[in-house]
Design an enzyme around this catalytic site. Structure first.
Site, PDB file in Angstrom:
ATOM      1  N   HIS A   1      15.370  18.175  -1.974  1.00 29.42           N
ATOM      2  CA  HIS A   1      15.683  17.957  -0.568  1.00 29.42           C
ATOM      3  C   HIS A   1      16.452  16.665  -0.384  1.00 29.42           C
ATOM      4  CE1 HIS A   1      16.121  18.261   3.608  1.00 29.42           C
ATOM      5  NE2 HIS A   1      15.863  16.981   3.636  1.00 29.42           N
TER       6      HIS A   1
ATOM      7  N   HIS B   1      23.315  28.352   6.005  1.00 27.50           N
ATOM      8  CA  HIS B   1      22.958  26.964   6.381  1.00 27.50           C
ATOM      9  C   HIS B   1      23.688  25.957   5.499  1.00 27.50           C
ATOM     10  CE1 HIS B   1      20.545  23.332   6.965  1.00 27.50           C
ATOM     11  NE2 HIS B   1      20.129  23.384   5.706  1.00 27.50           N
ATOM     12  N   PHE B   2      23.658  26.178   4.182  1.00 22.17           N
ATOM     13  CA  PHE B   2      24.174  25.068   3.383  1.00 22.17           C
ATOM     14  C   PHE B   2      25.692  25.084   3.238  1.00 22.17           C
ATOM     15  CE2 PHE B   2      22.358  27.608  -0.336  1.00 22.17           C
ATOM     16  CZ  PHE B   2      23.530  27.839  -1.035  1.00 22.17           C
ATOM     17  N   HIS B   3      26.341  26.145   3.721  1.00 23.52           N
ATOM     18  CA  HIS B   3      27.809  26.056   3.729  1.00 23.52           C
ATOM     19  C   HIS B   3      28.330  25.299   4.949  1.00 23.52           C
ATOM     20  CE1 HIS B   3      27.639  28.728   0.298  1.00 23.52           C
ATOM     21  NE2 HIS B   3      28.890  28.409   0.078  1.00 23.52           N
TER      22      HIS B   3
ATOM     23  N   ARG C   1      19.254  36.479  -0.279  1.00 24.56           N
ATOM     24  CA  ARG C   1      20.231  35.598  -0.903  1.00 24.56           C
ATOM     25  C   ARG C   1      20.267  35.892  -2.398  1.00 24.56           C
ATOM     26  NH1 ARG C   1      17.733  29.436  -1.423  1.00 24.56           N
ATOM     27  NH2 ARG C   1      19.710  29.122  -2.497  1.00 24.56           N
ATOM     28  N   ARG C   2      21.256  35.370  -3.105  1.00 21.11           N
ATOM     29  CA  ARG C   2      21.356  35.451  -4.560  1.00 21.11           C
ATOM     30  C   ARG C   2      21.178  36.878  -5.066  1.00 21.11           C
ATOM     31  NH1 ARG C   2      17.792  30.169  -6.340  1.00 21.11           N
ATOM     32  NH2 ARG C   2      19.561  28.765  -6.263  1.00 21.11           N
TER      33      ARG C   2
ATOM     34  N   TYR D   1      20.650  14.392   1.380  1.00 18.93           N
ATOM     35  CA  TYR D   1      21.052  13.139   2.046  1.00 18.93           C
ATOM     36  C   TYR D   1      21.903  12.289   1.116  1.00 18.93           C
ATOM     37  CZ  TYR D   1      17.729  14.961   5.252  1.00 18.93           C
ATOM     38  OH  TYR D   1      17.092  15.814   6.099  1.00 18.93           O
TER      39      TYR D   1
HETATM   40 FE1  HAS Z   1      19.015  21.842   4.605  1.00 16.03          FE
HETATM   41  C1  HAS Z   1      17.803  24.404   2.617  1.00 16.03           C
HETATM   42  C2  HAS Z   1      16.077  21.769   6.323  1.00 16.03           C
HETATM   43  C3  HAS Z   1      20.106  19.100   6.405  1.00 16.03           C
HETATM   44  C4  HAS Z   1      21.631  21.447   2.415  1.00 16.03           C
HETATM   45  N1  HAS Z   1      19.617  22.752   2.868  1.00 16.03           N
HETATM   46  C5  HAS Z   1      18.993  23.802   2.227  1.00 16.03           C
HETATM   47  C6  HAS Z   1      19.735  24.161   1.051  1.00 16.03           C
HETATM   48  C7  HAS Z   1      20.805  23.290   0.977  1.00 16.03           C
HETATM   49  C8  HAS Z   1      20.717  22.425   2.131  1.00 16.03           C
HETATM   50  C9  HAS Z   1      21.840  23.226  -0.123  1.00 16.03           C
HETATM   51  O1  HAS Z   1      13.242  22.826   5.983  1.00 16.03           O
HETATM   52  C10 HAS Z   1      19.418  25.313   0.103  1.00 16.03           C
HETATM   53  C11 HAS Z   1      18.494  24.941  -1.000  1.00 16.03           C
HETATM   54  C12 HAS Z   1      18.244  26.153  -1.873  1.00 16.03           C
HETATM   55  O2  HAS Z   1      19.147  26.530  -2.622  1.00 16.03           O
HETATM   56  O3  HAS Z   1      17.165  26.741  -1.765  1.00 16.03           O
HETATM   57  N2  HAS Z   1      18.267  20.700   6.134  1.00 16.03           N
HETATM   58  C13 HAS Z   1      17.050  20.854   6.690  1.00 16.03           C
HETATM   59  C14 HAS Z   1      16.882  19.885   7.763  1.00 16.03           C
HETATM   60  C15 HAS Z   1      18.014  19.133   7.785  1.00 16.03           C
HETATM   61  C16 HAS Z   1      18.875  19.637   6.744  1.00 16.03           C
HETATM   62  C17 HAS Z   1      15.696  19.728   8.666  1.00 16.03           C
HETATM   63  N3  HAS Z   1      20.585  20.549   4.473  1.00 16.03           N
HETATM   64  C18 HAS Z   1      20.835  19.470   5.277  1.00 16.03           C
HETATM   65  C19 HAS Z   1      21.979  18.746   4.806  1.00 16.03           C
HETATM   66  C20 HAS Z   1      22.415  19.412   3.674  1.00 16.03           C
HETATM   67  C21 HAS Z   1      21.521  20.539   3.486  1.00 16.03           C
HETATM   68  C22 HAS Z   1      22.519  17.490   5.422  1.00 16.03           C
HETATM   69  C23 HAS Z   1      23.541  19.121   2.756  1.00 16.03           C
HETATM   70  C24 HAS Z   1      24.441  18.182   2.900  1.00 16.03           C
HETATM   71  N4  HAS Z   1      17.304  22.895   4.524  1.00 16.03           N
HETATM   72  C25 HAS Z   1      16.198  22.670   5.271  1.00 16.03           C
HETATM   73  C26 HAS Z   1      15.105  23.552   4.823  1.00 16.03           C
HETATM   74  C27 HAS Z   1      15.591  24.297   3.754  1.00 16.03           C
HETATM   75  C28 HAS Z   1      16.971  23.862   3.597  1.00 16.03           C
HETATM   76  C29 HAS Z   1      13.738  23.641   5.364  1.00 16.03           C
HETATM   77  C30 HAS Z   1      14.834  25.356   2.933  1.00 16.03           C
HETATM   78  C31 HAS Z   1      15.056  26.677   3.481  1.00 16.03           C
HETATM   79  C32 HAS Z   1      14.386  27.766   2.685  1.00 16.03           C
HETATM   80  O4  HAS Z   1      13.588  28.489   3.272  1.00 16.03           O
HETATM   81  O5  HAS Z   1      14.663  27.923   1.481  1.00 16.03           O
HETATM   82  C33 HAS Z   1      18.263  17.961   8.731  1.00 16.03           C
HETATM   83  O6  HAS Z   1      18.544  16.805   8.001  1.00 16.03           O
HETATM   84  C34 HAS Z   1      19.356  18.244   9.700  1.00 16.03           C
HETATM   85  C35 HAS Z   1      19.501  17.161  10.739  1.00 16.03           C
HETATM   86  C36 HAS Z   1      20.867  17.257  11.379  1.00 16.03           C
HETATM   87  C37 HAS Z   1      21.115  17.158  12.670  1.00 16.03           C
HETATM   88  C38 HAS Z   1      22.534  17.331  13.151  1.00 16.03           C
HETATM   89  C39 HAS Z   1      23.171  16.021  13.546  1.00 16.03           C
HETATM   90  C40 HAS Z   1      24.617  16.215  13.855  1.00 16.03           C
HETATM   91  C41 HAS Z   1      25.598  15.325  13.554  1.00 16.03           C
HETATM   92  C42 HAS Z   1      27.024  15.657  13.908  1.00 16.03           C
HETATM   93  C43 HAS Z   1      27.368  15.162  15.292  1.00 16.03           C
HETATM   94  C44 HAS Z   1      28.724  15.585  15.698  1.00 16.03           C
HETATM   95  C45 HAS Z   1      29.662  14.755  16.242  1.00 16.03           C
HETATM   96  C46 HAS Z   1      31.003  15.320  16.546  1.00 16.03           C
HETATM   97  C47 HAS Z   1      29.446  13.316  16.479  1.00 16.03           C
HETATM   98  C48 HAS Z   1      20.063  16.906  13.668  1.00 16.03           C
HETATM   99  C49 HAS Z   1      25.314  14.013  12.920  1.00 16.03           C
HETATM  100  C50 HAS Z   1      31.300  15.246  18.024  1.00 16.03           C
HETATM  101  C51 HAS Z   1      32.638  15.828  18.211  1.00 16.03           C
HETATM  102  C52 HAS Z   1      33.502  15.484  19.178  1.00 16.03           C
HETATM  103  C53 HAS Z   1      34.834  16.123  19.248  1.00 16.03           C
HETATM  104  C54 HAS Z   1      33.197  14.461  20.176  1.00 16.03           C
HETATM  105 CU   CU1 Z   2      15.345  20.576   2.174  1.00 11.31          CU
END
Ligand code: HAS
Ligand code: CU1
Length: 588
Positions: A253, A404-406, A467-468, A257
């Site tokens: 996990h 999700h992860f793409h 998946r997979r 980050y």
């Molecule tokens: Fe995830 C599975 C939960 C973030 C990548 N995640 C994965 C897997 C990958 C991955 C690769 O709880 C698959 C693993 C596998 O092969 O089995 N993930 C989360 C949570 C977050 C999260 C709670 N994941 C990421 C990030 C990744 C990533 C970052 C890669 C870089 N994820 C999970 C969970 C699984 C999971 C479970 C397991 C699922 C399962 O069942 O197998 C949090 O960190 C997300 C917080 C993010 C936010 C969004 C903030 C938005 C921002 C952009 C703002 C936009 C702006 C633009 C400023 C709250 C910062 C404004 C635009 C204008 C024009 C003004």
């Molecule tokens: Cu995770």
């Protein structure tokens, strides 16, 4: 004549009466041979990263078409290169998610703090680390390419691969810890030479991220060195799959980050500059990185809600800690959006949302990174769904997860790195982009392609597609329903869009790398520091309480280690006291 690759932002039309703080610049390094060597090693890391991405990405359309019901793996040309769907998927995942990210980040987060501090590092050690990391990569690559490590990027035992794969992976990940040592010691030497000074922001973010990785990587290093290498060499007869998997997700996990924080460094420190704006708040940015340092790792059990022998208590604790780790990303969302609004209004933007049009969308360095941020809004929201133990059974192990992860690692991270490369390569080499238009096409189509892919895959996941799985090669009715036709079509189209996008981006990247040096990179493409609306100040004595509380990174690092031991110790202790070693099994 070619134009400068990174258009300079316009001068701020601001009504702020007080004089603006001076924009930071990297301290000049007089020793040109040293600077050239530092830039060269950084360039080697970045180019190796993009070569891995190039190969990995070319396999991507095959995966997308699979989820559109089109099986190209039986095509004779594909068959000659890839033995199976699973070999293709293993290469795709390892090269893109593990190799591309780690090499890019190692170059990026070595170069930035060294330049930020104007430090002199031991270049022999820096080159040694690069060579070692590449040697590890090549060892693992031999096994992967010869179909002897077709284990997918999570390499869960009891599926077993060649010892060479595990040894190569251990060397590759272990080398990143040498980068940690070099960066942290450089920062520490600077601290000793500059008592009472506030660590500059870019260095602060880089050091905090490396420290987080040092805690996070312990899980995978232990898994591979203690369990998998002896097992694959036949020294031990069996391996406990659940213990291995738990150690894997200790790292697995937090690694997300490790992928996204280097992008955040750019979003906070450099993207405002490309827009002609300012970083909102340095103290807040420091707080965000400290929250990531403390809480990125003790959350990994949210990948194991369905696993036995881990109590519901620990699953629930890790779930709440996962919700907490979304907070620094939410702080980032609002803070970076504020800096974009500041930039757009300084360019004459008006209205509640009308200001968005004033942002420099035609500059691919900027648009890549802001599109990456936009993709992370649904990406992060989906993460929170995954983390909820009540939703998890609906989406776990379905196509939803690659969806999700793409839009997290393959867009928020990868598209940001692609945008960064468009100024970083000119900066390092003095070369120019062959075409801003083609680069723009590449980044916009990457964004749309990934959004389409994510839409199709999330949707298929909700309809129960696993998946997979080589769903295109099965005649099972559940994968050929009328309900699935639209999400499958969307996923297939996304694969074609992404192929076009990759061709455009890599044409620009390789075209640039193969062209002649024209500029002095330092002058033509300087490190794009931004001013801060609320700077941290230079002296700790006069700095705000947040800046003072976040400065002792070493102490915070020890706290992070204690926290992860507290949150994983009892879980791993129970697994150790109840070991279930089983023999290995080869898929091929
Ligand atoms: Fe995830 C599975 C939960 C973030 C990548 N995640 C994965 C897997 C990958 C991955 C690769 O709880 C698959 C693993 C596998 O092969 O089995 N993930 C989360 C949570 C977050 C999260 C709670 N994941 C990421 C990030 C990744 C990533 C970052 C890669 C870089 N994820 C999970 C969970 C699984 C999971 C479970 C397991 C699922 C399962 O069942 O197998 C949090 O960190 C997300 C917080 C993010 C936010 C969004 C903030 C938005 C921002 C952009 C703002 C936009 C702006 C633009 C400023 C709250 C910062 C404004 C635009 C204008 C024009 C003004
Ligand atoms: Cu995770």
């Amino acid at each position: 004549m070619t134009t400068s690759p990174v258009p300079s932002p316009p001068r701020r039309a601001t009504s702020v009466a007080a004089p603006l703080p001076r924009v930071q610049q990297a301290p000049a390094i007089q020793d040109t041979a040293y600077l050239a060597s530092l830039k060269k090693v950084t360039q080697y890391y970045i180019v190796t990263a993009f070569l891995a991405l190039f190969v990995g990405v070319m396999i991507g359309p095959l995966q997308a078409l699979n989820y559109a019901g089109i099986n190209l793996y039986d095509n004779p040309i594909v068959k000659a290169l890839l033995k199976s769907y699973y070999q293709g998927l293993s290469l795709h995942g390892v090269l893109n998610a593990l190799v591309f990210t780690q090499f890019f980040i190692s170059g990026w987060m070595l170069y930035l703090p060294v330049r930020d501090l104007g430090a002199r590092i031991n270049m022999k050690f820096a080159w040694f680390t690069y060579v070692l990391m590449t040697a590890g990569l090549l060892m693992a690559a031999v096994s992967l390419l010869s179909n002897r490590a077709t284990l997918l990027y999570t390499f869960y035992p009891p599926m077993e691969g060649d010892a060479l794969f595990y040894i190569g992976a251990a060397i590759m990940v272990g080398s990143s810890l040498l980068v940690v040592g070099q960066v942290v010691s450089t920062w520490w030497n600077w601290k000793r030479a500059n008592p009472g000074r506030v660590t500059p922001l870019v260095t602060f973010m880089s050091v905090a991220t490396w420290m987080m990785w040092a805690v996070a990587s312990l899980g995978i290093v232990t898994e591979v060195v203690v369990l998998l290498i002896p097992w694959s060499l036949g020294i031990t007869q069996g391996v406990d799959p659940l213990l291995s998997k738990t150690l894997f997700w200790w790292t697995g996990h937090a690694i997300v980050y490790f992928w996204v924080l280097p992008a955040y460094i750019s979003w906070y420190a450099f993207v405002p500059h490309h827009a002609g704006g300012r970083t909102a708040s340095e103290p807040l940015t420091r707080l965000v990185f400290v929250l990531f340092l403390l809480n990125s790792t003790p959350v990994g059990i949210h990948h194991q809600y369905a696993d036995p022998n881990i109590s519901n208590l620990w699953k629930t604790i890790h779930m709440f800690l996962t919700f907490l780790i979304a907070i620094p990303s939410l702080l980032t969302a609002f803070s970076v959006a504020a800096s974009l609004e500041d930039a757009a209004r300084a360019r004459g933007g008006r209205g509640l949302v009308g200001w968005v049009r004033k942002l420099p969308w035609g500059n691919p360095v900027f648009s890549a990174q802001v599109l990456a941020m936009i993709s992370f809004i649904p990406g992060g929201a989906g993460g929170i769904v995954n983390a909820s133990s009540s939703f998890s059974p609906v989406v776990h192990n379905t196509a939803w997860i690659p969806g999700h992860f793409h839009i997290t690692v393959a867009t928020a991270t990868a598209l940001t790195f692609m945008g960064i490369s468009l100024w970083l390569i000119p900066h390092l080499t003095g070369k120019r982009l062959p075409s801003v238009k083609i680069a723009s096409f590449g980044v916009w189509s990457w964004f749309f392609g990934m959004m389409l892919f994510a839409l199709g895959m999330h949707w298929e996941g909700l309809l129960g597609v696993t998946r997979r799985a080589q769903v295109s090669a099965t005649a099972q009715d559940i994968y050929h329903t009328a309900q699935l036709a639209l999400p499958q079509a969307i996923t297939g189209i996304s694969g074609v869009v992404l192929l076009a996008s990759a061709v455009a981006y890599f044409y620009v990247l390789f075209g640039m790398l193969l062209s002649r040096r024209i500029d002095d990179g330092e002058a033509a493409a300087p490190i794009p520091y931004s001013e801060a609306i609320s700077p941290a100040g230079e002296q700790l004595a006069t700095a705000s309480p947040i800046v003072r509380a976040t400065e002792p990174l070493l102490a915070l690092w020890v706290m992070a280690l204690l926290l992860v031991l507290l949150m994983y110790g009892p879980v791993i202790g129970k697994l150790l006291s109840n070991m279930q070693p089983v023999p290995g099994w080869r898929l091929y």
